[in-house]
Scaffold this motif. Structure first.
Motif, PDB file in Angstrom:
ATOM      1  N   UNK A   1       0.814  -1.252  -0.060  1.00 28.80           N
ATOM      2  CA  UNK A   1       0.038   0.085   0.065  1.00 28.80           C
ATOM      3  C   UNK A   1       0.802   1.412   0.130  1.00 28.80           C
ATOM      4  N   UNK A   2       2.205   1.123  -0.165  1.00 25.67           N
ATOM      5  CA  UNK A   2       3.086   2.356  -0.210  1.00 25.67           C
ATOM      6  C   UNK A   2       2.866   2.861  -1.679  1.00 25.67           C
ATOM      7  N   UNK A   3       3.016   4.146  -1.925  1.00 30.74           N
ATOM      8  CA  UNK A   3       3.007   4.799  -3.083  1.00 30.74           C
ATOM      9  C   UNK A   3       4.138   4.397  -4.074  1.00 30.74           C
ATOM     10  N   UNK A   4       4.087   4.148  -5.343  1.00 30.68           N
ATOM     11  CA  UNK A   4       5.045   3.829  -6.380  1.00 30.68           C
ATOM     12  C   UNK A   4       5.286   5.151  -7.267  1.00 30.68           C
ATOM     13  N   UNK A   5       4.060   5.774  -7.533  1.00 30.47           N
ATOM     14  CA  UNK A   5       3.894   7.001  -8.271  1.00 30.47           C
ATOM     15  C   UNK A   5       3.436   7.937  -7.490  1.00 30.47           C
ATOM     16  N   UNK A   6       3.525   9.203  -8.107  1.00 29.73           N
ATOM     17  CA  UNK A   6       2.837  10.308  -7.262  1.00 29.73           C
ATOM     18  C   UNK A   6       1.158  10.231  -7.622  1.00 29.73           C
TER      19      UNK A   6
ATOM     20  N   UNK B   1      -5.467  -8.887  -0.699  1.00 33.91           N
ATOM     21  CA  UNK B   1      -4.997  -9.660  -1.880  1.00 33.91           C
ATOM     22  C   UNK B   1      -3.844  -9.391  -2.368  1.00 33.91           C
ATOM     23  N   UNK B   2      -3.476  -8.117  -2.565  1.00 32.27           N
ATOM     24  CA  UNK B   2      -2.104  -7.719  -2.969  1.00 32.27           C
ATOM     25  C   UNK B   2      -1.052  -8.030  -2.117  1.00 32.27           C
ATOM     26  N   UNK B   3      -1.146  -8.027  -0.717  1.00 33.88           N
ATOM     27  CA  UNK B   3      -0.221  -8.530   0.006  1.00 33.88           C
ATOM     28  C   UNK B   3      -0.026 -10.301  -0.050  1.00 33.88           C
ATOM     29  N   UNK B   4      -1.182 -10.759  -0.188  1.00 32.73           N
ATOM     30  CA  UNK B   4      -1.204 -12.418  -0.241  1.00 32.73           C
ATOM     31  C   UNK B   4      -0.741 -12.761  -1.558  1.00 32.73           C
ATOM     32  N   UNK B   5      -0.841 -11.914  -2.713  1.00 28.14           N
ATOM     33  CA  UNK B   5      -0.192 -12.592  -3.656  1.00 28.14           C
ATOM     34  C   UNK B   5       0.913 -11.675  -4.585  1.00 28.14           C
ATOM     35  N   UNK B   6       1.335 -10.865  -3.790  1.00 30.86           N
ATOM     36  CA  UNK B   6       2.481  -9.971  -3.975  1.00 30.86           C
ATOM     37  C   UNK B   6       2.505  -9.259  -5.554  1.00 30.86           C
TER      38      UNK B   6
END
Lengths: 236, 72
Positions: A48-53, B48-53
């Motif tokens: 959940x940390x930003x990659x782009x602005x 889901x993002x954490x679970x599936x990277x």
């Protein structure tokens, strides 16, 4: 874009429907007004940390859809996805589900369990079908029973409340629906879903006409939180 | 052009691009009819993002236009 999206988790929270999400969205992009506005866009890592602005939309970050897709494909290579079954994307309840499905012009699939204990199994079974190549992205999903997710189910015509999966066609305004197909959860779901989705006929909508007719009918969506986007408030 | 006029021009330009690109993302589909599969809650999507990277593409939107539901 669709191909690029498969290596991502695409999240589209419905703005003004959750206080917790509102706080997260405000943190991701600080608007000029300081208030939560209708749209927020950002690319984030799996934690959940930003990659782009951030921005109000992809156009704040990318020149066009092709540019965005190229960048998404490039970034995705930095993350090796785990080989696990995908979970089912769901909407909190039938009321919001009908509206979101109408916005996207797709059916709403309502999986009805006997009780809370039945929800996980039904969810897992439906997830398998939902990620089938011929089905993915073509419907929205609600998992519900009598005391969870059921808000709005009374607006679905021909809904019988028996255990199983209902493919529901929302009306143009997402306030009502009708059952297109009932599928028993005891049977394999993918084939039945594919067939029902093949029979679904999307409604052609003209933005201005839709809003004009909706206002003429006196329709006014009641969101969980007040609408604070300055442009949207001016339009109301 | 004054600074205020420049900022206004940029805002209007951004708004039109915003509508176009947002609509393009929303309506994108393959020739087989497959579309973007959207998680509709932050909690579910993050899990889901954490679970599936997998990285996250987040794009919130209000399911109503000028108060009328059924349209983003």
């Amino acid at each position: 874009m669709v191909t690029a999206s498969r290596d991502w988790v695409c999240i589209r929270p419905a703005t003004y429907e959750s206080e917790i999400e509102a706080a997260i969205l405000k943190r991701l992009f600080r608007t000029r007004s300081g208030e939560l506005e209708n749209t927020v866009f950002a690319l984030l890592d799996p934690n959940g940390k930003r990659i782009t602005r951030g921005g109000r939309s992809p156009s704040f970050v990318f020149a066009d859809a092709a540019d965005m897709a190229t960048e998404m494909l490039r970034i995705a290579k930095d993350f090796k996805p785990k080989k696990v079954a995908r979970d089912l994307p769901t909407i909190a309840d039938v009321r919001l589900g009908l509206n979101v499905a109408a916005c996207d012009n797709v059916p709403l699939v309502v999986a009805w369990a006997k009780n809370a204990k039945g929800l996980p199994a039904l969810r897992a079974k439906l997830a398998q079908a939902a990620w089938d190549t011929g089905i993915v992205g073509r419907a929205h999903y609600v998992i519900a029973h009598e005391t969870e997710g059921q808000v709005g189910v009374s607006e679905v015509a021909e809904f019988e409340g028996k255990l199983g999966v209902y493919v529901v066609v929302p009306d143009a305004y997402g306030l009502e629906g009708r059952v297109l197909e009932y599928l028993s959860s005891k049977k394999e779901l993918a084939a039945g879903l594919r067939e029902a989705l093949g029979r679904y006929e999307p409604v052609t909508k003209n933005d201005r006409r839709h809003v004009r007719e909706g206002k003429r009918k006196g329709l006014d969506w009641e969101s969980e939180l007040p609408v604070t986007g300055p442009q949207e408030r001016r339009r109301r | 052009m004054s600074r205020m006029h420049s900022l206004l021009a940029l805002a209007l330009l951004g708004t039109s691009f915003h509508s176009q690109l947002f609509a393009e993302v929303e309506r994108t589909e393959t020739t087989e009819g497959a579309r973007i599969a959207w998680y509709t809650t932050w909690q579910e999507g993050l899990a889901e993002a954490k679970r599936t990277n997998r990285p996250i593409m987040l794009h919130s939107a209000a399911p109503q236009c000028s108060g009328v539901p059924g349209m983003w």
